[in-house]
Scaffold this motif. Sequence first.
Motif, PDB file in Angstrom:
ATOM      1  N   GLY A 164       0.801  -1.219   0.000  1.00 10.84           N
ATOM      2  CA  GLY A 164       0.000   0.000   0.000  1.00 10.84           C
ATOM      3  C   GLY A 164       0.837   1.273   0.000  1.00 10.84           C
ATOM      4  N   GLY A 165       2.085   1.163   0.460  1.00 14.19           N
ATOM      5  CA  GLY A 165       2.943   2.345   0.508  1.00 14.19           C
ATOM      6  C   GLY A 165       3.738   2.575  -0.763  1.00 14.19           C
ATOM      7  N   ALA A 166       3.497   1.755  -1.801  1.00 17.67           N
ATOM      8  CA  ALA A 166       4.292   1.887  -3.033  1.00 17.67           C
ATOM      9  C   ALA A 166       4.185   3.297  -3.604  1.00 17.67           C
ATOM     10  CB  ALA A 166       3.832   0.861  -4.067  1.00 17.67           C
ATOM     11  N   VAL A 167       5.323   3.837  -4.037  1.00 20.00           N
ATOM     12  CA  VAL A 167       5.361   5.168  -4.662  1.00 20.00           C
ATOM     13  C   VAL A 167       4.504   5.129  -5.924  1.00 20.00           C
ATOM     14  CG1 VAL A 167       6.886   6.699  -5.967  1.00 20.00           C
ATOM     15  CG2 VAL A 167       7.557   5.902  -3.702  1.00 20.00           C
ATOM     16  N   ARG A 168       3.675   6.152  -6.112  1.00 19.88           N
ATOM     17  CA  ARG A 168       2.753   6.182  -7.254  1.00 19.88           C
ATOM     18  C   ARG A 168       3.270   7.139  -8.317  1.00 19.88           C
ATOM     19  NH1 ARG A 168      -2.653   5.175  -3.713  1.00 19.88           N
ATOM     20  NH2 ARG A 168      -1.533   3.887  -2.222  1.00 19.88           N
ATOM     21  N   PRO A 169       2.932   6.877  -9.588  1.00 20.83           N
ATOM     22  CA  PRO A 169       3.477   7.682 -10.686  1.00 20.83           C
ATOM     23  C   PRO A 169       3.264   9.183 -10.482  1.00 20.83           C
ATOM     24  CG  PRO A 169       2.259   5.818 -11.561  1.00 20.83           C
ATOM     25  CD  PRO A 169       2.049   5.804 -10.074  1.00 20.83           C
ATOM     26  N   GLU A 170       2.106   9.576  -9.933  1.00 22.26           N
ATOM     27  CA  GLU A 170       1.805  11.006  -9.799  1.00 22.26           C
ATOM     28  C   GLU A 170       2.698  11.694  -8.763  1.00 22.26           C
ATOM     29  OE1 GLU A 170      -0.326   8.495  -9.285  1.00 22.26           O
ATOM     30  OE2 GLU A 170      -1.551   8.801  -7.468  1.00 22.26           O
ATOM     31  N   VAL A 222      10.893  10.545   2.922  1.00 23.49           N
ATOM     32  CA  VAL A 222      11.244   9.150   2.633  1.00 23.49           C
ATOM     33  C   VAL A 222      11.742   8.408   3.873  1.00 23.49           C
ATOM     34  CG1 VAL A 222      11.596   9.063   0.151  1.00 23.49           C
ATOM     35  CG2 VAL A 222      13.396   9.991   1.591  1.00 23.49           C
ATOM     36  N   LEU A 223      11.554   9.022   5.035  1.00 25.18           N
ATOM     37  CA  LEU A 223      11.923   8.333   6.259  1.00 25.18           C
ATOM     38  C   LEU A 223      11.108   7.043   6.355  1.00 25.18           C
ATOM     39  CD1 LEU A 223      13.756   8.845   8.657  1.00 25.18           C
ATOM     40  CD2 LEU A 223      11.732   9.495   9.909  1.00 25.18           C
ATOM     41  N   ASP A 224      11.758   5.970   6.738  1.00 25.16           N
ATOM     42  CA  ASP A 224      11.117   4.656   6.876  1.00 25.16           C
ATOM     43  C   ASP A 224      10.798   4.019   5.514  1.00 25.16           C
ATOM     44  OD1 ASP A 224      10.252   2.572   8.576  1.00 25.16           O
ATOM     45  OD2 ASP A 224       8.163   3.131   8.225  1.00 25.16           O
ATOM     46  N   ALA A 225      11.244   4.649   4.410  1.00 18.84           N
ATOM     47  CA  ALA A 225      11.021   4.049   3.091  1.00 18.84           C
ATOM     48  C   ALA A 225      12.009   2.909   2.864  1.00 18.84           C
ATOM     49  CB  ALA A 225      11.194   5.100   1.998  1.00 18.84           C
ATOM     50  N   THR A 226      11.605   1.959   2.007  1.00 16.23           N
ATOM     51  CA  THR A 226      12.468   0.835   1.649  1.00 16.23           C
ATOM     52  C   THR A 226      12.497   0.697   0.138  1.00 16.23           C
ATOM     53  OG1 THR A 226      11.731  -0.256   3.671  1.00 16.23           O
ATOM     54  CG2 THR A 226      12.941  -1.608   2.096  1.00 16.23           C
ATOM     55  N   LEU A 227      13.697   0.557  -0.432  1.00 21.25           N
ATOM     56  CA  LEU A 227      13.839   0.382  -1.877  1.00 21.25           C
ATOM     57  C   LEU A 227      14.576  -0.916  -2.181  1.00 21.25           C
ATOM     58  CD1 LEU A 227      14.600   3.653  -1.206  1.00 21.25           C
ATOM     59  CD2 LEU A 227      14.422   3.727  -3.690  1.00 21.25           C
ATOM     60  N   ILE A 228      14.257  -1.505  -3.321  1.00 20.29           N
ATOM     61  CA  ILE A 228      15.076  -2.590  -3.878  1.00 20.29           C
ATOM     62  C   ILE A 228      15.689  -2.050  -5.168  1.00 20.29           C
ATOM     63  CG2 ILE A 228      15.118  -4.921  -4.847  1.00 20.29           C
ATOM     64  CD1 ILE A 228      12.713  -5.626  -3.136  1.00 20.29           C
ATOM     65  N   LEU A 229      17.022  -2.096  -5.264  1.00 17.62           N
ATOM     66  CA  LEU A 229      17.726  -1.680  -6.479  1.00 17.62           C
ATOM     67  C   LEU A 229      18.293  -2.920  -7.160  1.00 17.62           C
ATOM     68  CD1 LEU A 229      19.797   1.321  -5.012  1.00 17.62           C
ATOM     69  CD2 LEU A 229      17.390   1.249  -5.697  1.00 17.62           C
ATOM     70  N   ASP A 230      18.211  -2.967  -8.484  1.00 18.57           N
ATOM     71  CA  ASP A 230      18.752  -4.126  -9.196  1.00 18.57           C
ATOM     72  C   ASP A 230      20.259  -3.914  -9.441  1.00 18.57           C
ATOM     73  OD1 ASP A 230      19.090  -2.600 -11.495  1.00 18.57           O
ATOM     74  OD2 ASP A 230      17.312  -3.391 -12.500  1.00 18.57           O
ATOM     75  N   PRO A 231      20.944  -4.911 -10.025  1.00 17.43           N
ATOM     76  CA  PRO A 231      22.413  -4.790 -10.171  1.00 17.43           C
ATOM     77  C   PRO A 231      22.847  -3.588 -11.022  1.00 17.43           C
ATOM     78  CG  PRO A 231      21.761  -7.077 -10.358  1.00 17.43           C
ATOM     79  CD  PRO A 231      20.480  -6.275 -10.347  1.00 17.43           C
ATOM     80  N   ALA A 232      21.926  -3.013 -11.829  1.00 18.56           N
ATOM     81  CA  ALA A 232      22.265  -1.829 -12.612  1.00 18.56           C
ATOM     82  C   ALA A 232      21.926  -0.546 -11.844  1.00 18.56           C
ATOM     83  CB  ALA A 232      21.513  -1.855 -13.945  1.00 18.56           C
ATOM     84  N   LEU A 275      11.648  -1.638  -6.557  1.00 18.23           N
ATOM     85  CA  LEU A 275      10.551  -1.521  -5.590  1.00 18.23           C
ATOM     86  C   LEU A 275      10.839  -0.282  -4.751  1.00 18.23           C
ATOM     87  CD1 LEU A 275       7.995  -2.997  -4.321  1.00 18.23           C
ATOM     88  CD2 LEU A 275       9.545  -3.763  -2.538  1.00 18.23           C
ATOM     89  N   PHE A 276       9.790   0.510  -4.491  1.00 17.97           N
ATOM     90  CA  PHE A 276       9.966   1.743  -3.715  1.00 17.97           C
ATOM     91  C   PHE A 276       8.747   1.867  -2.814  1.00 17.97           C
ATOM     92  CE2 PHE A 276      11.479   6.465  -4.240  1.00 17.97           C
ATOM     93  CZ  PHE A 276      11.515   6.590  -2.862  1.00 17.97           C
ATOM     94  N   LEU A 277       8.920   1.522  -1.545  1.00 12.06           N
ATOM     95  CA  LEU A 277       7.808   1.527  -0.592  1.00 12.06           C
ATOM     96  C   LEU A 277       7.984   2.639   0.422  1.00 12.06           C
ATOM     97  CD1 LEU A 277       7.243  -2.216   0.457  1.00 12.06           C
ATOM     98  CD2 LEU A 277       5.953  -0.851  -1.190  1.00 12.06           C
ATOM     99  N   THR A 336       8.232  -6.733   9.898  1.00 12.43           N
ATOM    100  CA  THR A 336       9.119  -7.819   9.456  1.00 12.43           C
ATOM    101  C   THR A 336       9.506  -7.704   7.985  1.00 12.43           C
ATOM    102  OG1 THR A 336       7.328  -9.307   8.802  1.00 12.43           O
ATOM    103  CG2 THR A 336       8.002  -9.356  11.120  1.00 12.43           C
ATOM    104  N   PHE A 337       9.105  -6.621   7.301  1.00 13.79           N
ATOM    105  CA  PHE A 337       9.437  -6.430   5.883  1.00 13.79           C
ATOM    106  C   PHE A 337       8.895  -7.584   5.015  1.00 13.79           C
ATOM    107  CE2 PHE A 337      12.689  -4.052   8.169  1.00 13.79           C
ATOM    108  CZ  PHE A 337      12.711  -2.850   7.482  1.00 13.79           C
ATOM    109  N   GLY A 338       7.737  -8.124   5.395  1.00 16.69           N
ATOM    110  CA  GLY A 338       7.173  -9.267   4.665  1.00 16.69           C
ATOM    111  C   GLY A 338       7.037  -9.016   3.175  1.00 16.69           C
ATOM    112  N   ALA A 339       6.528  -7.835   2.810  1.00 13.78           N
ATOM    113  CA  ALA A 339       6.303  -7.546   1.388  1.00 13.78           C
ATOM    114  C   ALA A 339       7.632  -7.392   0.653  1.00 13.78           C
ATOM    115  CB  ALA A 339       5.465  -6.270   1.243  1.00 13.78           C
ATOM    116  N   VAL A 340       8.631  -6.818   1.313  1.00  8.68           N
ATOM    117  CA  VAL A 340       9.946  -6.645   0.680  1.00  8.68           C
ATOM    118  C   VAL A 340      10.583  -8.020   0.454  1.00  8.68           C
ATOM    119  CG1 VAL A 340      12.244  -5.629   0.941  1.00  8.68           C
ATOM    120  CG2 VAL A 340      10.232  -4.392   1.754  1.00  8.68           C
ATOM    121  N   ARG A 341      10.460  -8.893   1.469  1.00  5.92           N
ATOM    122  CA  ARG A 341      11.029 -10.241   1.325  1.00  5.92           C
ATOM    123  C   ARG A 341      10.338 -11.004   0.208  1.00  5.92           C
ATOM    124  NH1 ARG A 341      10.153 -13.146   5.899  1.00  5.92           N
ATOM    125  NH2 ARG A 341       9.128 -11.456   7.000  1.00  5.92           N
ATOM    126  N   ALA A 342       9.002 -10.839   0.105  1.00  4.51           N
ATOM    127  CA  ALA A 342       8.265 -11.539  -0.950  1.00  4.51           C
ATOM    128  C   ALA A 342       8.721 -11.068  -2.330  1.00  4.51           C
ATOM    129  CB  ALA A 342       6.763 -11.317  -0.771  1.00  4.51           C
TER     130      ALA A 342
END
Lengths: 332, 207
Positions: free
Chosen positions: A32-38, A158-168, A173-175, A185-191
């Motif tokens: 639900g916290g995913a960054v939205r295009p707007e 962006v405090l408490d935000a979590t990102l996944i960056l790929d090797p490039a 993912l930007f939550l 527990t970062f369940g959604a990030v782990r998934a």
Amino acid sequence: MTRVFALALIFLAACGGAAVTVPPIWERPGLGGAVRPEMGSPQPGEVAPELALPDLEGHPVSLASMRGSWVVVHFTATWCPFCDSEVEHLGVLADTMAPRGVKTVIIDVEEDARVWNDYAGKHVAPSVVALHDASGAATARFAPARAQPSFVDRAQAVLDATLILDPAGVIRLFLLPDSAHFDPTFGAVRAELEHLVPPPVVGIAAAPCTVAAGHHAELGVMLDVAPGYHVMSDGPSAPIYVATRVVVDSSPGVGAGDALYPAPASFVFADRTITTFAGAVELKVPLDVAPEAALGARLLRGTLRYQACTATRCLFPVSRTFEVAVVIVAKP
Amino acid sequence: MKRLVLLSSLVLAACASSPAAPPASPGEVVGATADGPSIVVTEAMGSPHLGDVAPDFELPDQDGRPVKLSATRGSVVVLAFVASFCPFSRAEQPHLAELATDYDGKNVKVIAIGISEPEPDYRAYLARVPMHFPVLRDEGGVVALRFTPPGAQPQFKDRTKALVTSNLVLDPEGRIRFFSVLDTVHFDDKLTYVRRALDRLLAEHAG
């Protein structure tokens, strides 16, 4: 040409007229916290802003230096109750994902360095790279322009935000925090990581080792071959097979010898016997520590080479690196 | 899965990391609608909740004078739990001051409660925006804890912070008629829902 069209039409019709609409990511559970295009840049699909910030020893660490690896980035502050409830779980995530080559970074935002260092020493796992952004300037560049528009201090958006960056270095993912569905527990990030960085066919883990100066030790290296797969033994039965090989590099004062492999399993294929490893494979690497070796912890670098096969096909040969901590203590 | 557990337990043992807590079970959540904020404290979260009489307290204001909640009976009361460290609280602050001005003379009393923070931080919060109403000091978060239903942010290690940026509206009998907990995704910095609840209550009591 007409035939192709006709065929295409039949296929389209077969797929059903009802268009399959994929719900936006923020409607999926835990996201639900995913960054939205707007909200504007930076967005998933864009390269993450660069940053170089001091770690707990004051050495600068940049995101650029982590290119080639998947990276989890989490922004924190010691006073933030969401962040504080998550910090130990980030260590669990880091420990779980490190064998897959995922690096985990935590960045403290706009706090006194002493407050952060003291907190990080107590709560941040050693497997997490702990960085400190005293001014918040580097963090502010991660804030999408219209995320929390009422926040004057953009780093706080962006405090408490979590990102996944790929090797490039691209954001995958930007939550931002979602207090209505708070899961420390970062369940959604782990998934998402399970999906983006699936476990390799051969897992590798090396247990840290403590050895006294002037002594010998054996470093334990554990390979974990996925069910249904095998790798060739260290002494393959035909020259065309890729031998499984673990090599640990020596470092000043610490000599690493040839790895000792367990007895392989063998099976008969056509007219020859093939020797392989499967399942859990435990091998030992002899270490020889010089009497004058520098005391303290160091990381030894190792390389694993293998080719994994099923009963019917083989994957490409793979070379992977790993690190293992060795602590040298004074002679007893 | 077994493989993963095997590998990670090896690494965990080596790094001596901290234990995992059970997964989250968020309190009841009502979807964000035009009628209300998305996190309303309902009966499912435990007490106190909508319909309960708010727990009484007495705390010092910015001049050290004691303010007792039960002494406000007969007025509609807005209770705002704030903290200077929280960026959501800071973003709400000018709107809270504006709300107090707009409802001045309408039998509405606004009371802010600064949760558990050092004196200099509390003073800094007061200095940012002029607040012409009581901003109470709740040292140790003692009063905040008495207002915290068990189901509000049950995963917070520090329970005194579960109500930071939480807002309540009490009717003239001291009953809780509006109770929201911070929703970071649908953040209502302008206190639209508090104002709506106030207007409804004032209309009720005018009629």
